[in-house]
Design an enzyme around this catalytic site. Structure first.
Site, PDB file in Angstrom:
ATOM      1  NE  ARG A 229      -4.278  -1.313  -0.045  1.00  0.00           N
ATOM      2  CZ  ARG A 229      -4.434  -2.352  -0.854  1.00  0.00           C
ATOM      3  NH1 ARG A 229      -3.424  -2.712  -1.638  1.00  0.00           N
ATOM      4  NH2 ARG A 229      -5.559  -3.037  -0.887  1.00  0.00           N
ATOM      5  CD  GLU A 258      -3.466   3.423  -5.289  1.00  0.00           C
ATOM      6  OE1 GLU A 258      -2.373   2.849  -5.100  1.00  0.00           O
ATOM      7  OE2 GLU A 258      -4.567   2.829  -5.230  1.00  0.00           O
ATOM      8  CG  HIS A 280      -3.189  -0.234  -7.220  1.00  0.00           C
ATOM      9  ND1 HIS A 280      -3.704   0.360  -6.091  1.00  0.00           N
ATOM     10  CD2 HIS A 280      -3.127  -1.560  -6.928  1.00  0.00           C
ATOM     11  CE1 HIS A 280      -3.949  -0.550  -5.166  1.00  0.00           C
ATOM     12  NE2 HIS A 280      -3.591  -1.730  -5.668  1.00  0.00           N
TER      13      HIS A 280
END
Length: 303
Positions: A229, A258, A280
């Site tokens: 993360r 994000e 991601h």
């Protein structure tokens, strides 16, 4: 709540056939309350479901997180209201491990440089068949330190062992359950590892776990990878460490926010070749996303 995060190439039929189903490509924070007001079950990937949203949904009985991490849901408050919270573990293990090594191999072999060397036309003018540019090293014999030895961490460890790497790990939870590899303190792991790979959840123990202080402990030749993360590494400090050559490189697939902002510190990197960024994607192989939907359906059935 955010079906587009799963892609249009994955069928939601396993979930849709379970009841009166409605999906939204994306949901803004101000739209959440209205959209879940009558729902018994909510499925979310990144849309936050906290106290105000739960209080506005009197029929809500279950929140399904389309991910392993549950930091986008106030699980304690959900428990106090008798609302179940179910995540999906293990669906993306192979996918994340694969992207982890894609990052590692890209960085350690300087693939950006060599790819540019050929495409620039320079290789076509070379008098020799091999161009000896930036020196790269074999993974064999290198030390890999894994932060977070869950399913993904253990998969990465097994692949690293196949490359001939020496593996050690730091448990962010304090549970040294994996006996196949030595458990280390964070300081020992950072000081001795040639590669540090993060596969931990974001919680009160891991937020800003890696700051400039920890980065200074690492070897100048070391690489750090974050597939866990974004908030685990303090991002401005990572940029500082790379710009000051405190470490050799980093691969990052996750970010504290994000998508990242246009003014993100990562855009201030001096040498882009030492920082590999992906948006991601580590969890998103087609197989992983298909399995994710199936497991969400299984969670709903079990509930």
């Amino acid at each position: 709540m955010d079906a587009s995060s799963l892609g249009t190439d994955v069928s939601l039929a396993p979930v849709a056939q379970l009841g009166n189903f409605k999906s939204y490509p994306s949901t803004k924070p101000e739209e959440v309350v209205e959209r879940i007001a009558d729902a018994h079950i909510v499925i979310t990937n990144k849309v936050r479901i906290f106290q105000p949203e739960m209080d506005a949904a009197p029929h809500l009985k279950l929140i399904c997180v389309a991910a392993t991490g549950t930091d986008n849901v106030d699980s304690l408050y959900a428990q106090s209201k008798g609302i179940g919270v179910k995540n999906v573990a293990g669906y993306s293990t192979d996918s994340v491990a694969q992207v982890t090594f894609a990052h590692l191999l890209h960085l350690i072999t300087h693939l950006s440089y060599y790819n540019h060397y050929v495409y620039s036309g320079t290789y076509a003018q070379s008098p020799t068949a091999t161009h000896l540019g930036p020196c790269f090293s074999s993974l064999n014999g290198k030390k890999l330190g894994i932060i977070g030895m869950g399913n993904i961490g253990q998969k990465v460890a097994r692949i690293a062992s196949a490359f001939g790497m020496e593996v050690g790990y730091y448990s962010t939870s304090g549970s040294h359950h994996c006996t196949d590899y030595p458990s280390l303190s964070l300081t020992a792991l950072l000081e001795t590892s040639d590669v540090v790979s993060i596969h931990a959840p974001l919680n009160e123990r891991t937020r800003n776990l890696i700051t400039i202080e920890q980065l200074r402990m690492m070897k100048p030749s070391a690489l750090i990878l974050n597939m866990g993360r974004g908030g685990i590494i303090h991002e401005p400090d990572l940029v500082q460490a790379l710009n000051e050559r405190l470490i050799a490189g980093a691969g990052v697939d996750v970010f504290s926010r994000e998508p990242i902002s246009p003014g993100h510190p990562f855009y201030g990197i001096v040498d882009q070749r030492c920082l590999l960024l992906t948006p991601h994607i580590a969890w998103t192989s087609i197989e992983a996303r298909t399995l994710l939907v199936q497991k969400i359906a299984e969670n709903i059935k079990a509930f």
